[in-house]
Design an enzyme around this catalytic site. Sequence first.
Site, short mmCIF file in Angstrom:
data_model
loop_
_atom_site.label_atom_id
_atom_site.label_comp_id
_atom_site.label_asym_id
_atom_site.label_seq_id
_atom_site.Cartn_x
_atom_site.Cartn_y
_atom_site.Cartn_z
N CYS A 75 11.85 1.20 -9.17
CA CYS A 75 11.27 2.52 -9.39
C CYS A 75 12.32 3.42 -10.03
O CYS A 75 13.46 3.49 -9.56
CB CYS A 75 10.82 3.08 -8.03
SG CYS A 75 10.70 4.86 -7.93
N GLU A 76 11.95 4.08 -11.11
CA GLU A 76 12.92 4.92 -11.81
C GLU A 76 13.24 6.20 -11.05
O GLU A 76 14.21 6.88 -11.37
CB GLU A 76 12.45 5.24 -13.22
CG GLU A 76 11.24 6.12 -13.32
CD GLU A 76 10.76 6.33 -14.75
OE1 GLU A 76 10.25 7.42 -15.03
OE2 GLU A 76 10.89 5.41 -15.58
N HIS A 77 12.46 6.54 -10.05
CA HIS A 77 12.71 7.77 -9.31
C HIS A 77 13.71 7.59 -8.17
O HIS A 77 14.50 8.49 -7.89
CB HIS A 77 11.40 8.33 -8.74
CG HIS A 77 10.40 8.63 -9.80
ND1 HIS A 77 9.09 8.22 -9.74
CD2 HIS A 77 10.53 9.28 -10.98
CE1 HIS A 77 8.46 8.62 -10.83
NE2 HIS A 77 9.30 9.26 -11.59
N HIS A 78 13.66 6.42 -7.50
CA HIS A 78 14.54 6.19 -6.35
C HIS A 78 15.40 4.95 -6.50
O HIS A 78 16.22 4.66 -5.65
CB HIS A 78 13.70 6.05 -5.07
CG HIS A 78 12.84 7.24 -4.80
ND1 HIS A 78 11.50 7.27 -5.13
CD2 HIS A 78 13.13 8.44 -4.27
CE1 HIS A 78 10.99 8.44 -4.80
NE2 HIS A 78 11.95 9.18 -4.29
N GLN A 116 5.12 2.11 -12.43
CA GLN A 116 4.13 1.05 -12.61
C GLN A 116 3.15 1.37 -13.73
O GLN A 116 2.75 0.49 -14.49
CB GLN A 116 3.39 0.81 -11.30
CG GLN A 116 2.38 -0.32 -11.38
CD GLN A 116 1.77 -0.62 -10.03
OE1 GLN A 116 2.40 -0.47 -9.00
NE2 GLN A 116 0.51 -1.05 -10.03
N HIS A 144 5.36 -0.60 -3.21
CA HIS A 144 6.52 0.19 -3.62
C HIS A 144 7.39 0.51 -2.40
O HIS A 144 6.95 1.19 -1.48
CB HIS A 144 6.05 1.48 -4.29
CG HIS A 144 5.40 1.24 -5.61
ND1 HIS A 144 6.00 1.58 -6.80
CD2 HIS A 144 4.22 0.66 -5.94
CE1 HIS A 144 5.21 1.23 -7.80
NE2 HIS A 144 4.13 0.67 -7.30
N CYS A 146 9.78 2.51 -2.25
CA CYS A 146 10.05 3.95 -2.13
C CYS A 146 8.99 4.63 -1.28
O CYS A 146 9.23 5.71 -0.73
CB CYS A 146 10.15 4.60 -3.51
SG CYS A 146 8.67 4.47 -4.52
#
Length: 186
Positions: A75-78, A116, A144, A146
Amino acid sequence: MSHSLAEHYHEILVGIGENPQREGLLDTPRRAAKAMQYLCNGYAQDLHEVVNGALFESENDEMIVVRDIELYSLCEHHMLPFIGKAHVAYLPTGRVLGLSKVARVVDMFARRLQIQENLTRQIAYAVQEVTDAAGVGVVIEAKHMCMMMRGVEKQNSVMISSVMLGAFRDAPSTRHEFLNLIGRHN
């Protein structure tokens, strides 16, 4: 391997209150850097090199489906993993893509920092680009970390995303056939 990446992992260990000099962590920065480089090696790949000319003439114009392609991404956020499976279908127009290349295209895009929704779209457009298919359908189902390990901590949630191009978007019967073949009935 990038020494600076390993140095950053060393600093992360210090930042979370760990002692990077304790026995179990002595080589962790190097191992973590090596793992991250592997998990993100999709950035170093090119679609046409991945396909490597594995397009074969065929008179088949019926749907081709490769389902349950396992995928692992971050995940690019976490920067936490999401794990799932991709289902990829296309309607060939004179050429078919080598079977393993479908999975390799999935991996190329999955091995990047992602969301995703974008991963699904990138796979669909890549298959369209290399096959010139009359249509492409991609569905991804993933869990996910996250959302499971932190935040709302929902252990049984699964995200499903889809992208339909060409005949898969324009013809409900084509879309329905694809969804039936992958076990996703409407």
